[in-house]
Design a protein around this motif. Structure first.
Motif, PDB file in Angstrom:
ATOM      1  N   LEU A   1       6.730  10.785  -3.825  1.00  0.00           N
ATOM      2  CA  LEU A   1       5.876  10.004  -4.727  1.00  0.00           C
ATOM      3  C   LEU A   1       6.381  10.098  -6.161  1.00  0.00           C
ATOM      4  O   LEU A   1       6.462   9.085  -6.870  1.00  0.00           O
ATOM      5  CB  LEU A   1       4.436  10.499  -4.631  1.00  0.00           C
ATOM      6  CG  LEU A   1       3.412   9.794  -5.527  1.00  0.00           C
ATOM      7  CD1 LEU A   1       3.238   8.346  -5.084  1.00  0.00           C
ATOM      8  CD2 LEU A   1       2.074  10.528  -5.488  1.00  0.00           C
ATOM      9  N   ALA A   2       6.724  11.315  -6.589  1.00  0.00           N
ATOM     10  CA  ALA A   2       7.202  11.496  -7.960  1.00  0.00           C
ATOM     11  C   ALA A   2       8.516  10.758  -8.193  1.00  0.00           C
ATOM     12  O   ALA A   2       8.753  10.227  -9.280  1.00  0.00           O
ATOM     13  CB  ALA A   2       7.371  12.983  -8.257  1.00  0.00           C
ATOM     14  N   LYS A   3       9.375  10.719  -7.175  1.00  0.00           N
ATOM     15  CA  LYS A   3      10.677  10.055  -7.321  1.00  0.00           C
ATOM     16  C   LYS A   3      10.540   8.539  -7.275  1.00  0.00           C
ATOM     17  O   LYS A   3      11.165   7.828  -8.075  1.00  0.00           O
ATOM     18  CB  LYS A   3      11.608  10.534  -6.202  1.00  0.00           C
ATOM     19  CG  LYS A   3      12.999   9.937  -6.273  1.00  0.00           C
ATOM     20  CD  LYS A   3      13.883  10.489  -5.152  1.00  0.00           C
ATOM     21  CE  LYS A   3      15.291   9.877  -5.222  1.00  0.00           C
ATOM     22  NZ  LYS A   3      16.167  10.401  -4.138  1.00  0.00           N
TER      23      LYS A   3
ATOM     24  N   ASP B   1       5.460   6.782 -12.604  1.00  0.00           N
ATOM     25  CA  ASP B   1       4.283   6.458 -13.424  1.00  0.00           C
ATOM     26  C   ASP B   1       3.061   6.181 -12.553  1.00  0.00           C
ATOM     27  O   ASP B   1       2.144   5.461 -12.959  1.00  0.00           O
ATOM     28  CB  ASP B   1       4.579   5.237 -14.311  1.00  0.00           C
ATOM     29  CG  ASP B   1       5.735   5.489 -15.255  1.00  0.00           C
ATOM     30  OD1 ASP B   1       5.840   6.633 -15.752  1.00  0.00           O
ATOM     31  OD2 ASP B   1       6.528   4.563 -15.492  1.00  0.00           O
ATOM     32  N   SER B   2       3.046   6.753 -11.363  1.00  0.00           N
ATOM     33  CA  SER B   2       1.974   6.475 -10.419  1.00  0.00           C
ATOM     34  C   SER B   2       0.617   6.913 -10.961  1.00  0.00           C
ATOM     35  O   SER B   2       0.496   7.936 -11.640  1.00  0.00           O
ATOM     36  CB  SER B   2       2.248   7.197  -9.092  1.00  0.00           C
ATOM     37  OG  SER B   2       1.143   7.096  -8.224  1.00  0.00           O
TER      38      SER B   2
ATOM     39  N   TYR C   1       0.818  -1.216   0.000  1.00  0.00           N
ATOM     40  CA  TYR C   1       0.000   0.000   0.000  1.00  0.00           C
ATOM     41  C   TYR C   1       0.855   1.270   0.000  1.00  0.00           C
ATOM     42  O   TYR C   1       0.318   2.376   0.154  1.00  0.00           O
ATOM     43  CB  TYR C   1      -0.902   0.025   1.238  1.00  0.00           C
ATOM     44  CG  TYR C   1      -1.820  -1.169   1.352  1.00  0.00           C
ATOM     45  CD1 TYR C   1      -2.875  -1.360   0.460  1.00  0.00           C
ATOM     46  CD2 TYR C   1      -1.626  -2.111   2.360  1.00  0.00           C
ATOM     47  CE1 TYR C   1      -3.711  -2.460   0.580  1.00  0.00           C
ATOM     48  CE2 TYR C   1      -2.462  -3.209   2.485  1.00  0.00           C
ATOM     49  CZ  TYR C   1      -3.502  -3.385   1.584  1.00  0.00           C
ATOM     50  OH  TYR C   1      -4.326  -4.465   1.695  1.00  0.00           O
ATOM     51  N   LEU C   2       2.173   1.144  -0.148  1.00  0.00           N
ATOM     52  CA  LEU C   2       3.078   2.276   0.030  1.00  0.00           C
ATOM     53  C   LEU C   2       2.750   3.435  -0.907  1.00  0.00           C
ATOM     54  O   LEU C   2       2.720   4.602  -0.495  1.00  0.00           O
ATOM     55  CB  LEU C   2       4.523   1.824  -0.184  1.00  0.00           C
ATOM     56  CG  LEU C   2       5.603   2.886   0.071  1.00  0.00           C
ATOM     57  CD1 LEU C   2       5.546   3.383   1.509  1.00  0.00           C
ATOM     58  CD2 LEU C   2       6.990   2.333  -0.247  1.00  0.00           C
ATOM     59  N   GLU C   3       2.508   3.158  -2.176  1.00  0.00           N
ATOM     60  CA  GLU C   3       2.272   4.229  -3.156  1.00  0.00           C
ATOM     61  C   GLU C   3       1.064   5.082  -2.773  1.00  0.00           C
ATOM     62  O   GLU C   3       1.146   6.319  -2.689  1.00  0.00           O
ATOM     63  CB  GLU C   3       2.050   3.599  -4.534  1.00  0.00           C
ATOM     64  CG  GLU C   3       1.742   4.610  -5.633  1.00  0.00           C
ATOM     65  CD  GLU C   3       1.439   3.935  -6.958  1.00  0.00           C
ATOM     66  OE1 GLU C   3       0.978   4.640  -7.879  1.00  0.00           O
ATOM     67  OE2 GLU C   3       1.640   2.707  -7.079  1.00  0.00           O
ATOM     68  N   GLU C   4      -0.052   4.415  -2.510  1.00  0.00           N
ATOM     69  CA  GLU C   4      -1.263   5.166  -2.154  1.00  0.00           C
ATOM     70  C   GLU C   4      -1.119   5.818  -0.785  1.00  0.00           C
ATOM     71  O   GLU C   4      -1.625   6.929  -0.557  1.00  0.00           O
ATOM     72  CB  GLU C   4      -2.475   4.235  -2.171  1.00  0.00           C
ATOM     73  CG  GLU C   4      -3.793   4.970  -1.966  1.00  0.00           C
ATOM     74  CD  GLU C   4      -5.010   4.067  -2.088  1.00  0.00           C
ATOM     75  OE1 GLU C   4      -6.135   4.568  -1.939  1.00  0.00           O
ATOM     76  OE2 GLU C   4      -4.826   2.848  -2.324  1.00  0.00           O
TER      77      GLU C   4
END
Length: 655
Positions: free
Chosen positions: A170-172, A176-177, A142-145
């Motif tokens: 997040l961008a780094k 492609d999130s 769940y790290l990205e969200e």
């Protein structure tokens, strides 16, 4: 034993009994095994069943939210049904965490709680849950969200800096999130909140270009238009606002866009369109309780056309019920500007006083604050003139002249006051005031009134009457003048001529005629020089410096120093003031030696080993000859000199 029929029957019966008992044991063991398996399976199922119920409650609340979005409702505030489901999800997830610690569902439960708290606008609780998730499960799926939600949480509690840090992470980490679009919008929201208008403009422009059909597009377009307004880019703001006032889904948003469009058109000078837009605004004003806002826009249009009197009448007669908390300061800011242009100083001060009570909503808070402070000083000087002593009159008039020149845009009136002070006999006797007055008059004629001949005559008079003044030096050298360096060089020359080193004060002989405690082998004492906007400088103590003792007789020192010590005065001036500094008295004399020794004795009686020469000039640079023990030099509290003013997603949380 012989086998008989009876014995055979007994043997067969015993065998049968043993077999039945064996079967019963096997059946009991089978039942026990099944019970054990069922118990273990039931325990495991309970964990998953509890988490399943938590997830189902969260999904039910999300379904209600999606339906509300389709209906165009504001989904920031949850409904009662949503609140019940989100709270149930939090409760069930907490049960998993409490009763089954270390289970594989722990990170799932933490993340479910974090999302539920976020939906309930409990952003700080959501932050805590995600922090636990990051700490205990750094590789959670769940790290990205979670990073994205954490960025939103910090934005909504007002911590814009930390929010942006999570967006950068997040961008780094996920270039492609699927959350990049929302992250771009939140980044724009952050910059908008920080008033970093260039960055906000780029973020909003990119978001709208890449996601033309995104949810909440109209609100982002409105913020982009406001960003253009802040950047004074009215040409780019106009088409966005025209589209919004025509096509916005929300009637309230369309009205707000129309209101800002009218102001943009005023700046663009399109007064025919202004009249059309304000006419429509007037018909809608009562619906949105914005009659006062519309009136303010109408007054801005009148002022832009040079019709101050009509604008003032419109605002002065505004009904009380039309005022809002934010409208009253803005109205009084506009009225204050009108009164200033009319020369109605008392009325302007009263209007600015009301405007300053809501400084956060003013159009130009810095300019308004400067005008307000200068008005107060001007009117205080005017009131004091009637009863002022002759030696104070010139200084008060100088203050008024500075206000006229730098605050009120009245150069002719300022020139008259400067010349009046320069021609005054008492002022002429004071080299500081007289030099400042001539300098001010020359500056006005040269820079403001485009009359170089008169300016040259005044400069010649300044150099003739006050050749050694800082003002004469600046006028002779021009923009390349380094006033501080010049003054230090002059001071060094004077000291070299008198045989006194840098940082020393000449004393008659070695203190002959003074009490023994004041006599030193080198005749040195502490000395401070005052320069505007310079940090304190403390020199190391020489061996010859002797501390003063508390038992010193103050009156004996005062009586003897008057007859023994010769006053030594050194002019000091700020380095970077070419205009208002040289006019406002920033160049002053330092305290003379005899008075300094009296100050020293007073400090000694107060329990301080060394004297500190105080002054009311704006800032301090200390150059000292301390004594055998190191002492700190306290800085003064400077008075700021006058200077010339120039003519999201959802609601934010608490800080």
């Amino acid at each position: 034993m012989p086998f008989t029929k009876r014995s055979c029957q007994q043997t067969a019966c015993a065998i049968s009994v043993r077999r039945r008992r064996a079967r019963r044991r096997r059946w009991a063991l089978a039942q026990l095994s099944v019970a054990t398996v069922l118990f273990l399976v039931a325990g495991g199922c309970a964990k998953y069943n509890t988490y399943y119920n938590a997830k189902r409650a969260f999904d039910n609340a999300e379904l209600i939210r999606e339906e509300r979005i389709k209906n165009g409702d504001d989904v920031i505030e949850v409904t009662g049904a949503q609140k019940k489901e989100y709270e149930l999800a939090i409760q069930k997830a907490q049960k998993v965490l409490d009763e089954y610690p270390g289970h594989s569902l722990t990170d799932d439960s933490l993340f479910l709680q974090a999302k539920s708290y976020h939906r309930l606008n409990s952003y700080r609780m959501s932050i805590r849950k995600i922090d636990l998730l990051f700490t205990n499960f750094p590789a959670t799926p769940y790290l990205e969200e979670a990073i994205y939600i954490q960025a939103l949480n910090y934005l909504l509690v007002g911590n814009v800096t930390t929010s942006q840090e999570y967006l950068d992470r997040l961008a780094k980490s996920y270039p492609d999130s699927r959350f990049q679009a929302e992250a771009l919008k939140v980044s724009g929201e952050n910059s908008f909140a920080l008033e970093e208008w260039e960055i906000a403009r780029t973020s909003f422009e990119t978001y709208l270009a890449e996601h033309p059909d995104a949810e909440g597009r109209d609100e982002i377009a409105m913020k982009l238009a406001k960003t253009y307004w802040e950047l004074e880019d009215y040409t780019n703001a106009e088409p966005i606002l025209t589209d919004l006032e025509r096509d916005a889904d929300s009637p309230e948003l369309a009205f707000r866009a129309r209101l800002l469009l009218a102001r943009v058109l005023v700046r663009l000078g399109e007064f025919d369109r202004v009249n059309q837009v304000t006419g429509q605004l007037r018909s809608e004003a009562e619906t949105f309780r914005a009659d006062g806002e519309v009136t303010l826009v109408e007054s801005e249009a009148l002022i832009a056309q040079g019709r101050d009197d009509q604008a003032a009448a419109l605002l002065e007669n505004l009904p009380d019920e039309w005022y809002t908390k934010d409208l009253k300061p803005r109205v009084n800011e506009v009225l204050g500007d009108i009164y200033m242009r009319r020369g109605e100083w008392e009325q302007a001060r009263g209007a600015y006083d009301l405007a300053m009570r809501g400084v956060a909503v003013l159009e130009n808070p810095d300019r308004t604050r400067a005008q307000y402070n200068m008005l107060k000083d001007y009117l205080a000087a005017e009131q004091s003139l009637a009863t002022a002593s002759p030696e104070k009159v010139a200084s008060l008039k100088m203050l008024q002249a500075n206000a006229m020149l730098f605050g009120f845009s009245r150069p002719w009136r300022a020139a008259d006051l400067y010349l009046e002070v320069a021609g005054d006999a008492d002022a002429a006797a004071d080299s500081l005031v007289g030099a400042r007055a001539l300098y001010g008059a020359a500056l006005v004629y040269q820079e403001y009134l485009d009359n170089p001949d008169s300016a040259d005559l005044l400069v010649a008079e300044l150099q003739e009457r006050y050749p050694d003044s800082p003002q004469a030096y600046v006028m002779s050298v021009g923009n390349q003048a380094d006033l501080l360096t010049h003054l230090l060089e002059q001071d060094d020359l004077a000291r070299a001529a008198s045989g006194v080193g840098i940082g020393q004060v000449a004393v008659a002989g070695t203190g002959a005629g003074l009490p023994a405690r004041l006599q030193t082998s080198s005749g040195l004492r502490r000395r401070m020089f005052y320069y505007q906007r310079k940090p304190n400088l403390i020199l190391a103590p020489p061996p010859g410096a002797v501390p003063f003792e508390p038992a010193l007789d103050l009156f004996e020192v005062e009586e003897q120093t008057e007859s023994v010590l010769a006053p030594a005065q050194t002019e000091a001036a700020p380095a970077d003031t070419m205009g208002v500094g040289l006019l406002s008295g920033a160049v002053s004399d330092t305290t003379d030696t005899a008075a300094g020794l009296v100050d020293t004795a007073q400090a000694a009686f107060a329990g301080t080993a060394y004297d500190t020469v105080q002054t009311t000039e704006p800032a301090v640079q200390a150059e000292a000859l301390p004594d055998s023990t190191q002492a700190e030099t306290p800085a003064t509290s400077p008075d700021t000199p006058e200077s010339a003013p120039p003519d999201s997603l959802g609601p934010g949380g608490e800080q």
